[in-house]
Design a protein around this motif. Structure first.
Motif, PDB file in Angstrom:
ATOM      1  N   VAL A  29      13.649  -5.950   5.369  1.00  0.00           N
ATOM      2  CA  VAL A  29      12.823  -5.536   6.491  1.00  0.00           C
ATOM      3  C   VAL A  29      12.673  -4.020   6.464  1.00  0.00           C
ATOM      4  O   VAL A  29      13.659  -3.296   6.345  1.00  0.00           O
ATOM      5  CB  VAL A  29      13.455  -5.980   7.827  1.00  0.00           C
ATOM      6  N   ALA A  30      11.425  -3.555   6.583  1.00  0.00           N
ATOM      7  CA  ALA A  30      11.178  -2.105   6.564  1.00  0.00           C
ATOM      8  C   ALA A  30      11.787  -1.447   7.786  1.00  0.00           C
ATOM      9  O   ALA A  30      11.529  -1.837   8.901  1.00  0.00           O
ATOM     10  CB  ALA A  30       9.680  -1.835   6.523  1.00  0.00           C
ATOM     11  N   ALA A  83      -0.758   0.006   0.950  1.00  0.00           N
ATOM     12  CA  ALA A  83       0.453  -0.605   1.489  1.00  0.00           C
ATOM     13  C   ALA A  83       1.462  -0.874   0.378  1.00  0.00           C
ATOM     14  O   ALA A  83       1.140  -0.850  -0.814  1.00  0.00           O
ATOM     15  CB  ALA A  83       0.119  -1.891   2.223  1.00  0.00           C
ATOM     16  N   LYS A  84       2.697  -1.162   0.785  1.00  0.00           N
ATOM     17  CA  LYS A  84       3.782  -1.324  -0.191  1.00  0.00           C
ATOM     18  C   LYS A  84       3.646  -2.596  -1.028  1.00  0.00           C
ATOM     19  O   LYS A  84       4.336  -2.749  -2.038  1.00  0.00           O
ATOM     20  CB  LYS A  84       5.140  -1.296   0.511  1.00  0.00           C
ATOM     21  N   ASP A  85       2.752  -3.532  -0.627  1.00  0.00           N
ATOM     22  CA  ASP A  85       2.487  -4.717  -1.450  1.00  0.00           C
ATOM     23  C   ASP A  85       1.269  -4.507  -2.346  1.00  0.00           C
ATOM     24  O   ASP A  85       0.754  -5.459  -2.932  1.00  0.00           O
ATOM     25  CB  ASP A  85       2.272  -5.945  -0.572  1.00  0.00           C
ATOM     26  N   ILE A 101       3.751  -6.056  11.786  1.00  0.00           N
ATOM     27  CA  ILE A 101       4.745  -6.568  10.837  1.00  0.00           C
ATOM     28  C   ILE A 101       4.261  -6.292   9.422  1.00  0.00           C
ATOM     29  O   ILE A 101       3.080  -6.449   9.120  1.00  0.00           O
ATOM     30  CB  ILE A 101       4.977  -8.090  11.008  1.00  0.00           C
ATOM     31  N   TYR A 102       5.161  -5.851   8.546  1.00  0.00           N
ATOM     32  CA  TYR A 102       4.846  -5.721   7.128  1.00  0.00           C
ATOM     33  C   TYR A 102       6.146  -5.923   6.357  1.00  0.00           C
ATOM     34  O   TYR A 102       6.836  -4.981   5.989  1.00  0.00           O
ATOM     35  CB  TYR A 102       4.240  -4.349   6.817  1.00  0.00           C
ATOM     36  N   HIS A 127      -3.569  -7.904  -2.120  1.00  0.00           N
ATOM     37  CA  HIS A 127      -2.953  -8.168  -3.422  1.00  0.00           C
ATOM     38  C   HIS A 127      -2.566  -9.641  -3.539  1.00  0.00           C
ATOM     39  O   HIS A 127      -2.014 -10.241  -2.620  1.00  0.00           O
ATOM     40  CB  HIS A 127      -1.710  -7.283  -3.581  1.00  0.00           C
ATOM     41  N   ARG A 128      -2.857 -10.231  -4.705  1.00  0.00           N
ATOM     42  CA  ARG A 128      -2.667 -11.665  -4.889  1.00  0.00           C
ATOM     43  C   ARG A 128      -1.277 -12.046  -5.397  1.00  0.00           C
ATOM     44  O   ARG A 128      -0.948 -13.228  -5.454  1.00  0.00           O
ATOM     45  CB  ARG A 128      -3.684 -12.196  -5.914  1.00  0.00           C
ATOM     46  N   GLY A 129      -0.447 -11.104  -5.784  1.00  0.00           N
ATOM     47  CA  GLY A 129       0.789 -11.423  -6.486  1.00  0.00           C
ATOM     48  C   GLY A 129       1.913 -11.947  -5.610  1.00  0.00           C
ATOM     49  O   GLY A 129       3.066 -11.522  -5.756  1.00  0.00           O
ATOM     50  N   PHE A 130       1.608 -12.865  -4.694  1.00  0.00           N
ATOM     51  CA  PHE A 130       2.637 -13.453  -3.815  1.00  0.00           C
ATOM     52  C   PHE A 130       2.400 -14.951  -3.710  1.00  0.00           C
ATOM     53  O   PHE A 130       1.300 -15.454  -3.959  1.00  0.00           O
ATOM     54  CB  PHE A 130       2.585 -12.811  -2.422  1.00  0.00           C
TER      55      PHE A 130
END
Length: 576
Positions: A29-30, A83-85, A101-102, A127-130
């Protein structure tokens, strides 16, 4: 009924996300100390509100975005964040976005993102990498919830309606406000509208012209900061440049905005500057606005009023390597305080002079009583020879007068009081001694006091000076533009641009022959404040009170014709 259950399930899911119990695996959690995104480009005035604070922060560079932060844009501004993602989000004009929330898990396979858009427009490239099944990326408005798995989409407010367009991939749109909680899957290359009740239209094909319009609303290249630096002030202030071009009388340096508006006037593209010191003195200390990451070189040329000159050797210094100088707890000595001469101008003007044994700032205080109800400041930098013009003495009245001097270390000295009575003009005695054949230049060095950099020099007679200062920026490569705050190291205040900036170039002996008072004045004596004329700090007369800094259609760059201008404060005057 199925839609109602799905809507209730969505609410429960959001509650689990907020509680932090969504992932079965531990989630990183950030924390407040770590940003979840960073600003990579912006234009115009963009503001940031931290969680729990009503204070707005003006964005000046690559600010970090933290949980619960809110970004706000003005009608002519925009901002892009990374963003971080690795998702990219761009806000258009008149928009507000809150990061609720992030969260991303340790393996970087799952994420939960919940953003709140309040008006305006947003473009997101997700971003698609999830893991598409167990991850959430949602943007919530007052009428809809938009869920994306990956790819790009645009949301924009049109009156009371919300438009959602997909550039690639697809998004789910759920209406908020109806009991049934309508839901529509918007495929790639499609657009839907959501009205103020949460009702959603059927997806329609996204036409090329509509796509261009939506992209223009959220267009902000990451090179924007560099483009602004290349274009200079005109990139944002073209309207002012057009106004100035129409003036009959223009300031000679109108295109060099930083000279008057920027502290230190040493921003990108202006590394070389001459600083003119028109206040004559035997010793001077002048503080500079400097960049902590720069190297500097400086020379000083001193001159008297007969044309004699002397130039120092060049000195070089690195700001971050300068050592602080600690001063002694000793007051400066004040001596030879006197009324040197009295001139007759618009008002009767007395010239007060005195000296100090070290460079100091000085103020002359005077009054009919021991309270010394009036004060006038001398030089704007530290000198040993002080000279102040006073035009408030009434003929035949006896005044108490004293000088107050403060050195660079904050030590303050107060002189003995003298009695002053002005009856008529008289000429001061000329300086004793023969005219020198040359000027002997004494020491010239650099010092650091109170965290600030200052130059100090001396000569055997009272001299003015011109300092040639050159800044060398370490991270500059060839002719590439250095990315930094476009207003670095900061904008000058209204008082500084309206008077102090003028005094840096316009000496009193040459350009300021008017005896009109400026600075603090007594508004109870024959004058009233005019709503049409600007005043420093609400009461102080500046150069820009009567003159327009950029230009004017009236001679001497006056704000209005001379008779109207004088009558604005001095009512009842006969026409000129």
């Amino acid at each position: 009924m199925i839609k109602i259950k799905r809507f209730i399930l969505l609410l429960v899911l959001c509650a689990l996300v907020v509680s932090g119990n969504f992932f079965l695996a531990p989630v990183v959690v950030a924390q407040n100390e770590l940003p979840v995104a960073i600003i990579v480009a912006y234009k115009g005035e963009v503001y940031l509100y931290r969680d729990g604070s009503e204070k707005k922060i003006l964005v000046r560079g690559s600010e970090g975005i933290y949980l619960k932060d809110t970004l706000v844009t003005n009608p002519d501004s925009g901002v892009k964040i990374l963003a971080k993602d690795d998702s990219v989000i761009t806000l258009g004009a008149d928009s507000a976005l809150k990061v609720n929330i992030y969260d991303i898990n340790k393996e970087h396979t799952q994420r939960v993102v919940l953003l709140r858009l309040t008006g305006g427009s947003l473009r997101a490239i997700v971003h698609r990498g999830f893991n598409l099944q167990s991850s959430i990326f949602k943007v919530v408005t007052g009428t809809a919830i938009v869920t994306a798995k990956g790819g790009g989409f645009i949301m924009t407010s049109v009156g009371d309606n919300l438009e959602v367009a997909t550039i690639e991939a697809s998004v789910d749109v759920i209406g908020v406000g109806l009991n049934e909680g309508s839901e529509v899957l918007v495929g790639a290359g499609s657009i839907v509208k959501v009205d103020h009740l949460g009702r959603i239209t059927e997806p329609d094909k996204l036409g090329l012209e509509k796509l261009k319009a939506l992209l223009n609303m959220t267009d902000l290249p990451v090179t924007m900061a560099f483009e602004l630096a290349l274009k200079g002030c005109q990139a944002c202030h073209m309207d002012m440049f057009k106004v100035v071009d129409d003036f009959a009388f223009k300031h000679s340096e109108t295109k060099q905005c930083s000279m008057c508006h920027i502290k230190g006037a040493l921003n990108a593209g202006e590394r070389d500057r001459n600083i003119h010191v028109k206040y004559p003195s035997r010793e001077h200390i002048l503080f500079l606005s400097t960049n902590a990451y720069s190297e500097y070189s400086a020379t000083v040329t001193v001159m008297d009023d007969t044309g004699l000159e002397a130039t120092s050797d060049k000195i070089e210094f690195v700001v971050r390597d300068m050592k602080e100088i600690s001063g002694e707890d000793q007051e400066p000595e004040i001596f030879d305080l006197k009324v040197r001469e009295v001139k007759r101008g618009v008002f009767l003007e007395a010239i007060i002079t005195w000296r100090t044994d070290e460079p100091a700032l000085s103020v002359v205080e005077f009054g009919l009583k021991d309270s010394y109800e009036f004060s006038i400041r001398g030089s704007n930098h530290y000198v040993t020879d002080h000279r102040v013009s006073v035009d408030r003495f009434k003929t035949g009245k006896k005044y108490n007068l004293r000088a107050v001097s403060e050195d660079v270390f904050g030590n303050v000295a107060v002189s003995e009081s003298i009695k002053v009575k002005i009856n008529k003009p008289f000429m001061g005695e000329p300086d004793q001694g023969e005219m020198p054949d040359d000027i002997i230049l004494g020491s010239f060095d650099v010092m650091k006091v109170g965290g600030k950099i200052a130059l100090r020099w001396s000569s055997d007679i009272r001299t003015m000076a011109s300092i040639h200062l050159v800044e060398k920026v370490e991270d500059e490569a060839g002719d590439k533009v250095v990315l930094k705050d476009k207003h670095a190291p900061g904008l000058r205040s209204k008082m500084e641009t309206g008077m102090v900036s003028c005094q840096e170039c316009h000496s009193k002996d040459v350009h300021m022959r008017s005896m009109h008072p400026f600075g603090n004045v007594d508004w109870n004596k024959g004058a009233t404040k005019s709503k049409d004329l600007p005043l420093g700090r609400g009461t102080e007369i500046m150069c820009s009170t009567c003159h327009k800094s950029h230009g004017s259609n009236h001679g001497f760059m006056l704000r209005m014709s001379e008779d109207v201008l004088c009558g604005a404060c001095h009512t009842g005057l006969p026409p000129l």
